[in-house]
Design a protein around this motif. Structure first.
Motif, PDB file in Angstrom:
ATOM      1  N   PRO A 105       0.736  -1.219  -0.087  1.00  0.00           N
ATOM      2  CA  PRO A 105       0.086   0.036  -0.082  1.00  0.00           C
ATOM      3  C   PRO A 105       0.907   1.478   0.081  1.00  0.00           C
ATOM      4  N   VAL A 106       0.286   2.272  -0.730  1.00  0.00           N
ATOM      5  CA  VAL A 106       0.995   3.765  -0.656  1.00  0.00           C
ATOM      6  C   VAL A 106       0.281   4.546   0.571  1.00  0.00           C
ATOM      7  N   HIS A 107       1.107   5.109   1.331  1.00  0.00           N
ATOM      8  CA  HIS A 107       0.635   5.791   2.336  1.00  0.00           C
ATOM      9  C   HIS A 107       1.205   7.552   2.270  1.00  0.00           C
ATOM     10  N   LEU A 108       0.201   8.320   2.322  1.00  0.00           N
ATOM     11  CA  LEU A 108       0.606   9.512   1.782  1.00  0.00           C
ATOM     12  C   LEU A 108       0.909  10.445   3.146  1.00  0.00           C
ATOM     13  N   VAL A 109       1.679  11.460   3.244  1.00  0.00           N
ATOM     14  CA  VAL A 109       2.236  12.170   4.590  1.00  0.00           C
ATOM     15  C   VAL A 109       2.248  13.744   3.964  1.00  0.00           C
ATOM     16  N   THR A 120      -5.715   9.842  -4.867  1.00  0.00           N
ATOM     17  CA  THR A 120      -4.906   8.625  -4.884  1.00  0.00           C
ATOM     18  C   THR A 120      -5.142   7.759  -6.051  1.00  0.00           C
ATOM     19  N   GLU A 121      -4.571   7.884  -7.137  1.00  0.00           N
ATOM     20  CA  GLU A 121      -5.073   6.908  -8.418  1.00  0.00           C
ATOM     21  C   GLU A 121      -4.646   5.429  -8.393  1.00  0.00           C
ATOM     22  N   ASN A 122      -3.496   5.106  -7.639  1.00  0.00           N
ATOM     23  CA  ASN A 122      -3.573   3.899  -7.266  1.00  0.00           C
ATOM     24  C   ASN A 122      -2.924   3.615  -5.887  1.00  0.00           C
ATOM     25  N   ALA A 123      -3.502   2.773  -5.040  1.00  0.00           N
ATOM     26  CA  ALA A 123      -3.401   2.796  -3.721  1.00  0.00           C
ATOM     27  C   ALA A 123      -2.396   1.681  -3.441  1.00  0.00           C
ATOM     28  N   THR A 124      -1.783   1.018  -4.187  1.00  0.00           N
ATOM     29  CA  THR A 124      -0.967  -0.030  -4.069  1.00  0.00           C
ATOM     30  C   THR A 124       0.183   0.041  -5.196  1.00  0.00           C
ATOM     31  N   VAL A 125       1.239  -0.557  -5.020  1.00  0.00           N
ATOM     32  CA  VAL A 125       2.376  -0.839  -5.981  1.00  0.00           C
ATOM     33  C   VAL A 125       2.878  -2.373  -5.771  1.00  0.00           C
ATOM     34  N   GLN A 126       3.271  -2.955  -6.955  1.00  0.00           N
ATOM     35  CA  GLN A 126       3.873  -4.204  -6.885  1.00  0.00           C
ATOM     36  C   GLN A 126       5.338  -4.072  -7.037  1.00  0.00           C
ATOM     37  N   LEU A 127       5.927  -4.870  -5.861  1.00  0.00           N
ATOM     38  CA  LEU A 127       7.088  -4.873  -5.625  1.00  0.00           C
ATOM     39  C   LEU A 127       7.608  -6.141  -5.703  1.00  0.00           C
ATOM     40  N   GLU A 128       9.116  -6.554  -5.884  1.00  0.00           N
ATOM     41  CA  GLU A 128       9.819  -7.869  -5.668  1.00  0.00           C
ATOM     42  C   GLU A 128      10.431  -7.542  -4.433  1.00  0.00           C
ATOM     43  N   ALA A 129      10.681  -8.157  -3.240  1.00  0.00           N
ATOM     44  CA  ALA A 129      11.274  -8.022  -2.063  1.00  0.00           C
ATOM     45  C   ALA A 129      11.571  -9.122  -1.488  1.00  0.00           C
ATOM     46  N   GLU A 130      12.637  -9.177  -0.701  1.00  0.00           N
ATOM     47  CA  GLU A 130      12.698 -10.258   0.138  1.00  0.00           C
ATOM     48  C   GLU A 130      11.813 -10.592   1.156  1.00  0.00           C
ATOM     49  N   ALA A 131      11.484 -11.995   1.296  1.00  0.00           N
ATOM     50  CA  ALA A 131      10.447 -12.248   2.237  1.00  0.00           C
ATOM     51  C   ALA A 131      10.448 -11.922   3.417  1.00  0.00           C
ATOM     52  N   THR A 132      11.659 -11.742   3.976  1.00  0.00           N
ATOM     53  CA  THR A 132      11.683 -11.342   5.442  1.00  0.00           C
ATOM     54  C   THR A 132      12.079  -9.724   5.429  1.00  0.00           C
ATOM     55  N   HIS A 133      11.985  -8.975   4.200  1.00  0.00           N
ATOM     56  CA  HIS A 133      11.919  -7.366   4.283  1.00  0.00           C
ATOM     57  C   HIS A 133      11.106  -6.794   3.676  1.00  0.00           C
ATOM     58  N   ILE A 134       9.854  -7.249   3.644  1.00  0.00           N
ATOM     59  CA  ILE A 134       8.838  -6.816   2.834  1.00  0.00           C
ATOM     60  C   ILE A 134       8.238  -5.363   3.616  1.00  0.00           C
ATOM     61  N   PRO A 135       8.398  -4.210   2.900  1.00  0.00           N
ATOM     62  CA  PRO A 135       7.928  -3.154   3.298  1.00  0.00           C
ATOM     63  C   PRO A 135       6.386  -3.065   3.817  1.00  0.00           C
ATOM     64  N   GLU A 136       5.936  -2.572   4.993  1.00  0.00           N
ATOM     65  CA  GLU A 136       4.506  -2.295   5.289  1.00  0.00           C
ATOM     66  C   GLU A 136       4.000  -1.492   4.605  1.00  0.00           C
ATOM     67  N   GLN A 150       1.923  15.700 -10.263  1.00  0.00           N
ATOM     68  CA  GLN A 150       1.720  14.403 -10.263  1.00  0.00           C
ATOM     69  C   GLN A 150       2.758  13.473  -9.847  1.00  0.00           C
ATOM     70  N   ILE A 151       2.632  12.314  -9.271  1.00  0.00           N
ATOM     71  CA  ILE A 151       3.624  11.476  -8.604  1.00  0.00           C
ATOM     72  C   ILE A 151       3.491  10.173  -9.295  1.00  0.00           C
ATOM     73  N   HIS A 152       4.531   9.733 -10.028  1.00  0.00           N
ATOM     74  CA  HIS A 152       4.564   8.325 -10.798  1.00  0.00           C
ATOM     75  C   HIS A 152       4.984   7.414  -9.877  1.00  0.00           C
ATOM     76  N   ILE A 172       0.362   7.402  -9.392  1.00  0.00           N
ATOM     77  CA  ILE A 172       0.213   7.319  -7.931  1.00  0.00           C
ATOM     78  C   ILE A 172      -0.872   8.353  -7.449  1.00  0.00           C
ATOM     79  N   VAL A 173      -0.262   9.382  -7.440  1.00  0.00           N
ATOM     80  CA  VAL A 173      -0.953  10.791  -6.985  1.00  0.00           C
ATOM     81  C   VAL A 173      -1.112  11.810  -7.772  1.00  0.00           C
ATOM     82  N   ASN A 174      -2.198  12.429  -7.906  1.00  0.00           N
ATOM     83  CA  ASN A 174      -2.496  13.476  -8.742  1.00  0.00           C
ATOM     84  C   ASN A 174      -3.151  14.633  -7.960  1.00  0.00           C
TER      85      ASN A 174
END
Length: 217
Positions: A105-109, A120-136, A150-152, A172-174
């Motif tokens: 998920p994407v969090h705006l601050v 928020t045009e897209n609330a999530t992005v797809q990543l490849e990450a290590e199973a033990t280091h997945i960002p929340e 505009q944030i892509h 992602i954000v407009n």
């Protein structure tokens, strides 16, 4: 960071078995592993619920199954819509150092400038990450953002070890100009006029009715 949960292997399946498990404040779950037979387990209800809440969308649990440790990545959680307790959990078996594909998920601050609308045009992005280091979540700073910002996906700051799988050009954000209620009403009237729709005016009460109302008062 994984949460440690003690699990019990189970051999009973079906709706009846699942109901019996839930009556004991436990949760039926399945761990899927590529090329292997799924592992059916029973988990402690409250402890599992708290671990999933703390872990976020891609909670990683360290399951102790009859003395054997298995890392399990949450893939699907079923929750009772009324009682809000866990109904069932599906996991994917993973190993330390293994790369996995996850939707984060994407969090705006922060806050954009006044009189803007942040979408928020897209609330999530797809990543490849290590199973033990997945960002929340992925943090996106919009503090002081102006109209037209505009944030892509390519603009996101990813944690070390993560790779972007979403199309970099994905919006992602407009940030747009906030539209006033008066402007919205004017646009609606113009659209109705163009479509040939006439608004009905509120009918004034008949004179006789007014008189009757006054005499009754």
């Amino acid at each position: 960071m994984s949460e440690k949960i003690k699990a019990e292997a189970r051999t009973e399946f079906g709706k009846g078995a699942a109901r019996r498990i839930r009556r004991e404040d436990k949760v039926p779950a399945v761990i899927y592993e590529h090329g292997n037979v799924p592992i059916h387990v029973t988990l402690p209800g409250h402890e599992t619920m708290m671990a999933l809440k703390n872990g976020g969308a891609n909670a990683l649990l360290e399951l102790d199954i009859d003395g054997k440790t298995q890392l399990a990545l949450t893939k699907q959680v079923q929750i009772d819509p009324i009682k809000r307790h866990l109904e069932h959990v599906d996991f994917i078996a993973v190993k330390k150092g293994e790369k996995v594909t996850v939707d984060v998920p994407v969090h705006l601050v922060g806050e954009a400038v006044r009189e803007t609308l942040v979408v928020t045009e897209n609330a999530t992005v797809q990543l490849e990450a290590e199973a033990t280091h997945i960002p929340e979540y992925i943090e996106v700073d919009i503090e002081g953002a102006q109209v037209g910002t505009q944030i892509h996906a390519s603009d996101l700051t990813l944690p070390a070890g993560s790779a972007l799988l979403t199309d970099p050009e994905t919006l992602i954000v407009n940030v747009t100009q906030q539209v006033s209620a008066e402007a919205l009403e004017a646009d609606l009237e113009a659209a109705e006029a163009e479509a040939g729709i006439e608004r009905e005016e509120a009918e004034a009460p008949a004179a006789g009715a007014e008189g009757e109302a006054a005499s009754e008062g």
